[in-house]
Each structure stands twice: as structure tokens, then as C-alpha cells.
Design a protein around this motif. Structure first.
Motif, PDB file in Angstrom:
ATOM      1  N   PHE A  32       0.848  -1.180   0.000  1.00 36.21           N
ATOM      2  CA  PHE A  32       0.000   0.000   0.000  1.00 36.21           C
ATOM      3  C   PHE A  32       0.897   1.248   0.000  1.00 36.21           C
ATOM      4  O   PHE A  32       0.955   1.980   0.983  1.00 36.21           O
ATOM      5  N   GLY A  71      -6.027   4.019  -3.667  1.00 35.45           N
ATOM      6  CA  GLY A  71      -6.096   3.948  -2.210  1.00 35.45           C
ATOM      7  C   GLY A  71      -7.358   4.560  -1.640  1.00 35.45           C
ATOM      8  O   GLY A  71      -7.787   4.200  -0.542  1.00 35.45           O
ATOM      9  N   SER A  72      -7.971   5.499  -2.372  1.00 33.86           N
ATOM     10  CA  SER A  72      -9.195   6.127  -1.874  1.00 33.86           C
ATOM     11  C   SER A  72     -10.299   5.090  -1.673  1.00 33.86           C
ATOM     12  O   SER A  72     -11.195   5.280  -0.844  1.00 33.86           O
ATOM     13  N   ALA A  73     -10.242   3.958  -2.370  1.00 38.38           N
ATOM     14  CA  ALA A  73     -11.213   2.879  -2.163  1.00 38.38           C
ATOM     15  C   ALA A  73     -11.078   2.269  -0.773  1.00 38.38           C
ATOM     16  O   ALA A  73     -11.993   1.605  -0.288  1.00 38.38           O
ATOM     17  N   PHE A  74      -9.937   2.523  -0.130  1.00 41.64           N
ATOM     18  CA  PHE A  74      -9.668   2.002   1.214  1.00 41.64           C
ATOM     19  C   PHE A  74      -9.523   3.132   2.229  1.00 41.64           C
ATOM     20  O   PHE A  74      -9.004   2.928   3.325  1.00 41.64           O
ATOM     21  N   GLU A  76      -7.602   5.877   1.850  1.00 36.76           N
ATOM     22  CA  GLU A  76      -6.277   6.499   1.819  1.00 36.76           C
ATOM     23  C   GLU A  76      -5.992   7.030   0.422  1.00 36.76           C
ATOM     24  O   GLU A  76      -5.357   6.358  -0.403  1.00 36.76           O
ATOM     25  N   ARG A  81      -3.140   0.354  -3.965  1.00 34.80           N
ATOM     26  CA  ARG A  81      -2.942  -1.025  -3.522  1.00 34.80           C
ATOM     27  C   ARG A  81      -2.420  -1.847  -4.696  1.00 34.80           C
ATOM     28  O   ARG A  81      -3.004  -1.853  -5.772  1.00 34.80           O
ATOM     29  N   SER A  83      -1.416  -5.710  -5.525  1.00 37.73           N
ATOM     30  CA  SER A  83      -1.437  -7.104  -5.104  1.00 37.73           C
ATOM     31  C   SER A  83      -0.264  -7.845  -5.744  1.00 37.73           C
ATOM     32  O   SER A  83       0.084  -7.596  -6.893  1.00 37.73           O
TER      33      SER A  83
END
Length: 106
Positions: A32, A71-74, A76, A81, A83
Motif C-alpha cells: 500500500f 487507495g481512496s477505495a480504502f 487512503e 494497492r 497485489s
């Protein structure tokens, strides 16, 4: 052991990109990194301006064929992100394209 090797490979690339800050994951299958160093820059070959994490992910996908999740989906918006559950042979080329993308920002 395989995921630890992949994590270490990803971390080595993140650590090599100036301005990117990436906490080392402690068991997850993703990193992240804070990619806000790219905000306000333009991807020179495509002319795409990077204003936020969504712009970054869209430009990265368009320019290099590398998919990441903003990151805005989490919660931040300064991060994204990545994987590393992909097949091992795909990881190194994807990381190389990710790093090249940063090198092409002006």
C-alpha cells in the motif's frame, strides 16, 4: 515462502522509487505505497496529468498496462494497492513498468 519472496521483490522496487513510501506488509498479499509524490506531475509520453490516486491508476493502466486499485477505495487517497498474488513470471515485468512510469513523470 513464495509470497515472502514476492513481497521482498515488490518492496525492493518500491524502495528504489524516489519519494514513494511503502510500509512493509506483515502478512498481507499486497503493498500500500504512498504515491502522492506523483500528484501534480504529468506522464510525459502520454500527457496525462496526475492529480490524485484515481488519475494515477488510470494513467498507469493506460500507459503501461498495469492495474492497481486507488487507495481512496480504502480510505487512503494518497496511496494505491498493489497485489502480488499474480503468477511469479508476471510480477517482475509489471514492477519494471511501474518503475518506468515513475521515471517518465515530469
Amino acid at each position: 515462502a513464495e509470497f515472502q519472496r514476492k513481497r521482498d521483490q515488490v518492496m525492493a522496487v518500491m524502495d528504489s522509487i524516489r519519494g514513494v513510501v511503502c510500509p512493509k506488509p506483515q502478512g498481507a498479499f499486497y503493498v500500500f505505497p504512498d504515491i502522492s509524490v506523483a500528484f501534480g506531475k504529468t506522464h510525459a509520453p502520454t500527457g496525462i496529468s496526475i492529480g490524485n490516486d484515481v488519475d494515477f491508476c488510470n494513467a498507469l493502466l493506460q500507459a503501461k498496462g498495469v492495474a492497481c486499485v486507488p487507495g481512496s477505495a480504502f480510505g487512503e487517497p494518497r496511496a494505491l494497492r498493489i497485489s502480488y498474488t499474480c503468477p511469479t513470471p508476471q510480477l517482475a515485468p509489471g514492477l519494471q513498468r511501474f518503475k518506468e512510469f515513475f521515471e517518465e513523470l515530469k
